[in-house]
Design a protein around this motif. Structure first.
Motif: not given
Length: 347
Positions: A68-86
């Motif tokens: 749960c801890i790993v999934a939480f931080w991975l979701g924040i990194f991929m959805l909030a930080i990384m641009d989906s168009n790049k």
């Protein structure tokens, strides 16, 4: 408390130590079958069913919390930080490749042997069809003979800038921006065509006779963030290609963020060689096409007929065989020719 009932504390410690030693010795003396499954005490590998349930539940809860801890931080990194168009992972600058490529140092072929020309043309057609951009029609001017010039002594090669998602080219827009090692011909080209962002390409002969190179659509790639299809390909037709000689080429691309490494093929440059054969020396499949004319200075050499085999005189016990009628007739005519013609005496 009465003194007769009281026991020194040291004796208790001694009794407990003796009990522990006895328990340890008992476990060591157990047979291996008892250590795995003890049916008397209902233990499996030394643990009861309740003990196994407790330890299993503990590790299930522990690993669930970690996931749960790993999934939480991975979701924040991929959805909030990384641009989906790049792209998530950016690669280095694009490399270069050449078509047709036979995975050998020299592309050698005979212009008059279609079994060698057709496979080369098929590889070019397959490559252009994969671009999905009507590439064959786009480069049709270099395919007048349907073999991309390989049968008419005008071979065409294609230099491709490999696709890298997310790559944004940084171009040289004026001749003053070019590096010092850029050839002089590139300065003239940039001065004439540098009205829009372009990745420039230069090709030169490093060894062998120099043909006349024609670029299409030009000595450049149109630079954009979404380079695809024919925009990543430049066709080069070799006019006045030298016959029966190896010609070595080196093509380089020029952009600020595409480094050129002479030690690695494809890193900003591509090296290849062509050998256009028009002779038939040592080739067993040589066929002279009807459209190909023989040189005017060719002289036909007459080969004398082999001598007739000796007559088998020994087959008749040493007797000479009589001449055949044809040989006898020829001998008579030759004797008649050898006789001197004299005039009859006058009376």
């Amino acid at each position: 408390m009465p003194e007769d009932v009281m026991v020194p504390a040291g004796d208790y410690k001694l009794v407990k130590q003796i009990r522990r030693n006895q328990e340890t010795r008992r476990k060591k003396d157990l047979p291996w079958s008892k250590r795995i499954f003890d049916i008397d005490e209902h233990k499996l590998f030394g643990r009861t069913a309740l003990g196994w349930m407790r330890i299993t539940g503990f590790y299930l809860v522990l690993y669930a919390l970690i996931v749960c801890i790993v999934a939480f931080w991975l979701g924040i990194f991929m959805l909030a930080i990384m641009d989906s168009n790049k792209p998530r992972w950016l690669k280095g600058p694009p490399g270069l490749s050449m078509v047709p490529n036979q995975n050998r140092s020299v592309l050698s072929y005979f212009t008059h042997i279609m079994s060698e020309v057709n496979p080369i043309a098929d590889r070019i057609d397959d490559f252009l069809n994969k671009l999905n951009d009507n590439a064959i029609d786009f480069f049709a001017d270099f395919n007048q003979d349907t073999t991309w010039g390989y049968a008419t002594e005008k071979p065409t090669v294609f230099i491709k800038l490999n696709k890298v998602i997310g790559y944004v080219p940084e171009t040289y827009d004026t001749a003053d921006d070019l590096p010092k090692e850029a050839p002089e011909s590139l300065h003239d080209t940039v001065g004439k065509l540098g009205n829009s962002p372009k990745i420039w390409i230069t090709c030169e002969v490093t060894n062998g006779p120099k043909p006349e190179m024609v670029f299409y659509p030009g000595p450049y790639f149109e630079a954009s963030e979404n380079m695809k299809g024919v925009t990543r390909v430049v066709a080069i037709q070799m006019n006045k290609m030298p016959e029966n000689a190896k010609t070595f080429f080196c093509c380089k691309v020029w952009a600020r963020n595409i480094p050129i490494d002479d030690d690695y093929q494809g890193m900003g440059l591509i090296k290849f060689a062509l050998s256009m054969r028009t002779d038939d020396d040592g080739h067993p499949d040589f066929e002279l096409p009807s459209t190909r004319k023989a040189p005017s200075d060719m002289v036909t050499e007459l080969v004398p007929a082999p001598p007739a085999p000796p007559r088998p005189e020994g087959m008749l016990g040493g007797l000479e065989m009589p001449p055949s009628p044809e040989d006898e007739k020829d001998a008579i005519e030759n004797d008649a020719k050898k006789e001197e013609m004299t005039e009859p005496p006058s009376l």
